[in-house]
Structure formats: C-alpha cells, structure tokens
Design an enzyme around this catalytic site. Sequence first.
Site, PDB file in Angstrom:
ATOM      1  N   LEU A   1      40.713  40.523  46.601  1.00  0.00           N
ATOM      2  CA  LEU A   1      40.761  40.820  45.173  1.00  0.00           C
ATOM      3  C   LEU A   1      42.193  41.184  44.828  1.00  0.00           C
ATOM      4  CD1 LEU A   1      37.712  43.237  44.662  1.00  0.00           C
ATOM      5  CD2 LEU A   1      37.715  40.741  44.593  1.00  0.00           C
ATOM      6  N   CYS A   2      42.706  40.654  43.733  1.00  0.00           N
ATOM      7  CA  CYS A   2      44.042  41.050  43.274  1.00  0.00           C
ATOM      8  C   CYS A   2      44.015  42.554  43.017  1.00  0.00           C
ATOM      9  CB  CYS A   2      44.412  40.299  42.010  1.00  0.00           C
ATOM     10  SG  CYS A   2      45.934  40.912  41.250  1.00  0.00           S
ATOM     11  N   ILE A   3      44.898  43.274  43.671  1.00  0.00           N
ATOM     12  CA  ILE A   3      44.858  44.734  43.598  1.00  0.00           C
ATOM     13  C   ILE A   3      45.136  45.238  42.181  1.00  0.00           C
ATOM     14  CG2 ILE A   3      47.261  45.003  44.349  1.00  0.00           C
ATOM     15  CD1 ILE A   3      46.300  47.540  45.854  1.00  0.00           C
TER      16      ILE A   3
END
Length: 130
Positions: free
Chosen positions: A78-80
């Site tokens: 997941l894109c942080i």
Amino acid sequence: MQYTLFITGSPYQSKACHTALRFIRAALNTYPNSIKGVFFYEDAVLIGNQTAQPPRDEINLTHAWQEIAQQHNVPLYLCIAAAVRRGIISESESRRYELDQHTLADHFQLEGLGTLVDLMNTTNNVIQFR
C-alpha cells in the site's frame, strides 16, 4: 514473464480490486510465478483496512487479497502516504504518530513509491486497474 499489478480504483467505488483479483487468480493458476507484486495507490489502499466490514452477502475483498498473498507469496504493498492519509496505519506508524491502535490488515505492507518504481523496473509489464 512477470507482471506488476498497479491498482488505483477504490474497492467501494469501482470494480478495480474485483477485476484485479480475478486477473491475479487466473494468472497464478496458469503461471504460479507470474506476479511479482501488487501496489495499491490512491483510494485502492482502502483494501488494506482491517477494520472495514463489508455486508455479509458481499465478498470480503480484504480477505480475498490476503488469501492470495498467503497462498502464493505475492507481496501486497500500500502506498504509505495514501494509506496514512486515509487512516490505514501500521503498528510502527501508530507509534510514530503516538496512536493507540493500528488498522493495517495482515499480509499488507506500507511502502513508498520507490517500491513501485522497483517493481516497474524489474518486471516485464505493469497492468493498471482503476
């Protein structure tokens, strides 16, 4: 041939996560090592929220993706920045923000866009689902 899946569509507002799930199941059944990783970006990161509870008569997409990761050893990123903005916090990020709880589902990991670039540079194709 290895693929990177890049998913940007919300699991609740689009069919991106459903379509990508069907694609990855078919790909892994035919070619078990064909997927190097899956990167969720923008509203697609909502898939990694362990507290989301879909209606009982609908597929639990988070659990379905977790099964893929567990059975086939496919990393789910997941894109942080997108995840933290939407309240999806890992245990380490919860300590950083001095929160009492975390909401990241098992088998998902928070990563930066550098991970997406690495996936793109080390696979033959990137397929986007939005």
